[in-house]
Design an enzyme around this catalytic site. Structure first.
Site, PDB file in Angstrom:
ATOM      1  N   ASP A  88      40.382  48.506  38.374  1.00  0.00           N
ATOM      2  CA  ASP A  88      40.796  47.199  37.843  1.00  0.00           C
ATOM      3  C   ASP A  88      40.924  47.239  36.329  1.00  0.00           C
ATOM      4  OD1 ASP A  88      41.402  44.893  39.237  1.00  0.00           O
ATOM      5  OD2 ASP A  88      39.311  44.438  39.708  1.00  0.00           O
ATOM      6  N   GLU A 187      44.258  37.059  47.400  1.00  0.00           N
ATOM      7  CA  GLU A 187      42.856  36.618  47.516  1.00  0.00           C
ATOM      8  C   GLU A 187      42.772  35.121  47.781  1.00  0.00           C
ATOM      9  OE1 GLU A 187      40.128  37.958  44.485  1.00  0.00           O
ATOM     10  OE2 GLU A 187      38.523  36.656  45.238  1.00  0.00           O
TER      11      GLU A 187
HETATM   12  O1  KIV Z   1      37.234  42.909  41.552  1.00  0.00           O
HETATM   13  C1  KIV Z   1      37.340  43.032  42.781  1.00  0.00           C
HETATM   14  O2  KIV Z   1      36.438  43.534  43.466  1.00  0.00           O
HETATM   15  C2  KIV Z   1      38.569  42.569  43.396  1.00  0.00           C
HETATM   16  C3  KIV Z   1      38.646  42.565  44.882  1.00  0.00           C
HETATM   17  C4  KIV Z   1      37.701  41.612  45.452  1.00  0.00           C
HETATM   18  C5  KIV Z   1      40.026  42.400  45.383  1.00  0.00           C
HETATM   19  O3  KIV Z   1      39.481  42.206  42.723  1.00  0.00           O
END
Ligand code: KIV
Length: 273
Positions: A88, A187
């Site tokens: 991320d 989500e």
């Molecule tokens: O940060 C995260 O774990 C996420 C998932 C829940 C999709 O974005």
């Protein structure tokens, strides 16, 4: 003699090609030992910025840093040999400009060796997604409930209940898909909308709280393992009760230390004769 064949990691293209063939199995992973346990079972492991709340006890994902994401991305890469690993991009590392997004995405790819990055956002991020993809950065999109927008969205409520909101999310997903994302996370979104988006997009959708209509599913690993007693949203199914198991194990350990049952003779080094 032929060398043993090393299992090949799934690429983001392999994940895209699963659409219409088989459901994509994904979980979050933040550490090496957990990545080792999940790797054989999952197509995709996400080093999610949810680690801010899950591992660091933060209130939201907003104060997660590039350094945290890179350290945990490296840890997961050490434990995963088969699953596609996505890291991320933290809040503030990509929203300012497409150039900022490329600089930080390139750093994540170079420092971790992961397969691609995820960023949150709809139509407003489409130009950035196209910019990254054109320059060799595979992007996993994220629409619907976007935790990094908790302050402007007024909380973590599910999305798509009225026509205007559903239309916006539909346009967001389409824009990110057309910009070249290899898949899109949906989500916290009502089922008919998730179904509709999944039918329209050329790339796969991966749902979390977005129904079985999506092309794949993702959960926060610690949630599905029952590591928290106090957090059980509707969309999470608990496949284990590790919080209960940990409490039980630690209570037994404490009792055995206090009553001098532990360590037993089998745990003690004796002088070798
Ligand atoms: O940060 C995260 O774990 C996420 C998932 C829940 C999709 O974005």
């Amino acid at each position: 003699m032929s060398a043993p064949t090393r299992q090949k990691r799934l690429s983001t293209a392999d994940i895209s090609s699963l659409k219409g063939k088989q459901p994509i199995v994904s979980l979050t992973a933040y550490t090496t030992p957990m990545a080792r346990l999940l790797d054989a079972h999952c197509d995709l492991l996400l080093v999610g910025d949810s680690l801010g709340m899950v591992l660091y006890g933060l209130e939201s994902t907003l104060s997660v840093t590039m350094e945290m994401m890179i350290a945990h991305g490296q840890a997961v890469m050490r434990g995963a040999s088969r699953a596609c690993v996505i890291v991320d991009m933290p809040f503030g590392s990509y929203q300012e400009s497409k150039e900022q997004a490329f600089r930080n995405a390139a750093r994540i790819l170079q420092d971790t060796g992961c397969d691609g990055i995820k960023l949150e956002g709809g139509a407003e991020m489409a130009e950035t997604v196209a910019f990254l993809v054109a320059r060799g950065v595979p992007v996993l999109g994220h629409v619907g409930l976007m935790p990094q927008q908790v302050n402007t969205a007024g909380g973590y409520r599910s999305k798509g209940h009225d026509a205007a909101e559903a239309d916006k999310i539909r346009r967001d997903a389409k824009a990110i898909g057309e910009a070249g994302a290899f898949a899109v996370v949906i989500e916290g979104t009502v089922e008919p909308l998730a179904r509709d988006i999944t039918a329209t997009l050329a790339c796969p959708t991966i749902g979390i709280g977005a129904s079985g209509a999506c092309d794949g599913q993702i959960l926060v690993c610690d949630d599905m393992l029952g590591l928290f007693n106090d957090f059980k949203p509707r969309f999470v199914k608990r496949y284990a009760n590790l919080a209960g198991d940990v409490s039980q194990a630690v209570a037994t350990y404490a009792d055995e230390v206090r009553t001098r049952q532990f360590p037993g003779p089998e745990h003690v080094f004796q002088v070798k004769k």
